[in-house]
Write a protein that holds these residues in place. Structure first.
Motif, PDB file in Angstrom:
ATOM      1  N   VAL A   1       0.832  -1.199   0.000  1.00  0.00           N
ATOM      2  CA  VAL A   1       0.000   0.000   0.000  1.00  0.00           C
ATOM      3  C   VAL A   1       0.869   1.252   0.000  1.00  0.00           C
ATOM      4  O   VAL A   1       0.560   2.249  -0.664  1.00  0.00           O
ATOM      5  N   ARG A   2       1.987   1.211   0.730  1.00  0.00           N
ATOM      6  CA  ARG A   2       2.831   2.401   0.879  1.00  0.00           C
ATOM      7  C   ARG A   2       3.627   2.721  -0.388  1.00  0.00           C
ATOM      8  O   ARG A   2       4.215   3.788  -0.496  1.00  0.00           O
TER       9      ARG A   2
ATOM     10  N   ARG B   1      -5.536   8.499  -1.770  1.00  0.00           N
ATOM     11  CA  ARG B   1      -4.077   8.445  -1.682  1.00  0.00           C
ATOM     12  C   ARG B   1      -3.565   8.736  -0.280  1.00  0.00           C
ATOM     13  O   ARG B   1      -2.773   7.978   0.282  1.00  0.00           O
ATOM     14  N   ARG B   2      -4.037   9.821   0.322  1.00  0.00           N
ATOM     15  CA  ARG B   2      -3.498  10.224   1.629  1.00  0.00           C
ATOM     16  C   ARG B   2      -3.821   9.182   2.700  1.00  0.00           C
ATOM     17  O   ARG B   2      -2.953   8.776   3.470  1.00  0.00           O
ATOM     18  N   ALA B   3      -5.078   8.749   2.740  1.00  0.00           N
ATOM     19  CA  ALA B   3      -5.476   7.766   3.752  1.00  0.00           C
ATOM     20  C   ALA B   3      -4.786   6.436   3.524  1.00  0.00           C
ATOM     21  O   ALA B   3      -4.410   5.739   4.471  1.00  0.00           O
ATOM     22  N   ALA B   4      -4.578   6.076   2.247  1.00  0.00           N
ATOM     23  CA  ALA B   4      -3.965   4.786   1.936  1.00  0.00           C
ATOM     24  C   ALA B   4      -2.543   4.690   2.465  1.00  0.00           C
ATOM     25  O   ALA B   4      -2.163   3.690   3.073  1.00  0.00           O
ATOM     26  N   VAL B   5      -1.754   5.725   2.256  1.00  0.00           N
ATOM     27  CA  VAL B   5      -0.355   5.648   2.689  1.00  0.00           C
ATOM     28  C   VAL B   5      -0.240   5.702   4.214  1.00  0.00           C
ATOM     29  O   VAL B   5       0.800   5.343   4.774  1.00  0.00           O
ATOM     30  N   ARG B   6      -1.287   6.148   4.895  1.00  0.00           N
ATOM     31  CA  ARG B   6      -1.284   6.164   6.364  1.00  0.00           C
ATOM     32  C   ARG B   6      -1.969   4.940   6.960  1.00  0.00           C
ATOM     33  O   ARG B   6      -2.077   4.827   8.175  1.00  0.00           O
ATOM     34  N   MET B   7      -2.441   4.044   6.121  1.00  0.00           N
ATOM     35  CA  MET B   7      -3.166   2.858   6.590  1.00  0.00           C
ATOM     36  C   MET B   7      -2.277   2.021   7.507  1.00  0.00           C
ATOM     37  O   MET B   7      -1.091   1.802   7.237  1.00  0.00           O
ATOM     38  N   ASP B   8      -2.861   1.553   8.630  1.00  0.00           N
ATOM     39  CA  ASP B   8      -2.143   0.656   9.536  1.00  0.00           C
ATOM     40  C   ASP B   8      -2.953  -0.627   9.707  1.00  0.00           C
ATOM     41  O   ASP B   8      -3.989  -0.823   9.060  1.00  0.00           O
ATOM     42  N   ARG B   9      -2.453  -1.506  10.591  1.00  0.00           N
ATOM     43  CA  ARG B   9      -3.099  -2.815  10.769  1.00  0.00           C
ATOM     44  C   ARG B   9      -4.550  -2.665  11.226  1.00  0.00           C
ATOM     45  O   ARG B   9      -5.449  -3.355  10.712  1.00  0.00           O
TER      46      ARG B   9
END
Length: 402
Positions: free
Chosen positions: A119-120, A162-170
């Motif tokens: 994702v990152r 895009r912004r939320a995706a790169v900040r996605m965590d477990r």
């Protein structure tokens, strides 16, 4: 004196028949609906959805997102695409692989971590270069696992931005998995309701099959009246408005029904304390949606006597899969299966391309596995090892066609 003893024994026998021998429980699964002509197999629902994934060959962001939205695919469709099974147990097994913690199996949690790594990085084809594809996949996603993880990463970008995706965590990914599972349930509920509406003989066939199960070897031997309960793992309710000889309060759709919510979930026996996993368990979902339960589903064994009024439990059309073992353990414990009087009857039907002998052999294997697993839960391990042998000797277990 002998006459008095004989009369006492006669009265005891009559009391047993009146008190302890007047209830049976019928347990049905998807095989029941299939036997009544309903198209409710795994591939009846998922077949076309999984095929549409294979038809996506453009990995440009806009084209890929448009194709997924047009097909109304969920994140779980992409996860199931990589599995090799062809039955409903596959849904539960896939869920377990993705949501159970690493303490169960180190590879399971790595799916989440590896997805987050993808994702990152931009998971779509490079917009400034030609797509490098081979056999319909990106060059670096030729392996099934990499292809699956890439699809999940692209799905995250599509739904989160895009912004939320790169900040996605477990935690965020688990939340997305849960939201997509609920959407999949709604899509399946609509599909199944349509199948019921389009299967003209379904209600009549279901009523006839239930009557066969109800009337075959009744615990009360055809004399007098008894009580029947129905525990169904299906979402359909063909008997809701029919006089099928079972009181409405004695019928339970344990995992929901088409008039409300339906539940896909994993067995929560070992993970009820894990707050991240809890929303994916059947136990949590059943409790949270307020499924109607009834004490009349089965009778617990009477204290000090060891006998249950539920003297027969009949199974038909259930896979006896691991995800539902917790239910069966509770029932078997309740009726004191080892030391009590309850008889187990497992029914089967052959289908096209499979012989009667093959179907029976498969059912015997499933029953053996169920009872062996249940036996491990007994306090007396020797009892657990010889449970099936004891039931056979006492004539309290049978496998038969219907």
């Amino acid at each position: 004196m002998m006459a008095d003893i004989d009369e006492l024994l006669r009265q005891q026998s009559a009391l047993y028949d009146d008190v302890f021998n007047r209830h049976q429980l019928i347990v049905v699964g998807n095989g029941f609906d299939l036997a009544c002509g309903l198209k409710s197999k795994y591939f009846d629902f998922f077949g076309s959805r999984l095929l549409q994934i294979d038809q996506i060959v453009d990995y440009g962001r806009q084209a890929w997102c448009d194709a997924v939205r047009e097909a109304d695919l969920t994140l779980w469709d992409f996860l199931l695409r990589m599995e090799r099974g062809s039955n409903w147990c596959q849904v539960e097994e896939t869920m377990a692989r993705w949501v159970l913690p690493a303490t169960c199996d180190g590879a399971k949690d790595s799916y989440l971590e590896r997805t987050l790594q993808k994702v990152r990085h931009y998971p779509f084809a490079d917009p400034n270069a030609e797509q490098a594809t081979c056999d319909g996949r990106l060059e670096d996603e030729q392996g099934d696992e990499e292809y699956m993880l890439g699809n999940v990463a692209r799905f995250v970008w599509m739904t989160q931005g895009r912004r939320a995706a790169v900040r996605m965590d477990r935690i965020g990914l688990l939340a997305l998995l849960h939201a997509e599972l609920r959407r999949l349930e709604r899509l399946f509920s609509a599909f199944l309701a349509k199948q019921v509406a389009h299967t003209s003989t379904y209600f009549a066939d279901a009523s006839a099959l239930l009557a066969k199960l109800r009337d075959d070897e009744t615990p009360w031997g055809g004399s007098g009246e008894g009580e029947t309960s129905l525990l169904t793992f299906n979402y359909t309710q063909p008997f809701a408005h029919l006089d099928c000889g079972i009181a409405e309060d004695n019928m339970v759709n344990i995992h929901g029904n088409l008039d409300g919510e339906v539940v896909f979930g994993i067995d929560g026996t070992e993970c009820m304390g894990d707050l991240d996993v809890l929303p994916f368990t059947k136990t949590y979902r059943v409790a949270s949606m307020g499924t109607k339960m009834s004490k009349a589903i089965y009778d617990t064994a009477a204290g000090g006597i060891g006998f249950s009024r539920t003297s027969a439990i009949k199974f038909f059309g259930h896979s006896l899969g691991v995800a539902d073992y917790a239910y069966f353990q509770s029932i078997f414990d309740g009726v004191n299966l080892y030391g009590g009087n309850t008889k187990l009857i497992f029914y089967y039907r052959s289908w096209q391309g499979v012989t009667q002998e093959e179907v029976r052999a498969d059912m015997v294997r499933r029953v053996s596995k169920l009872l062996a697993t249940y036996g491990k839960t007994l306090d007396n391990k020797d009892h657990g090892k010889n449970l099936m042998h004891k039931l056979l000797l006492e004539g309290r277990i049978s496998v038969r066609g219907i």
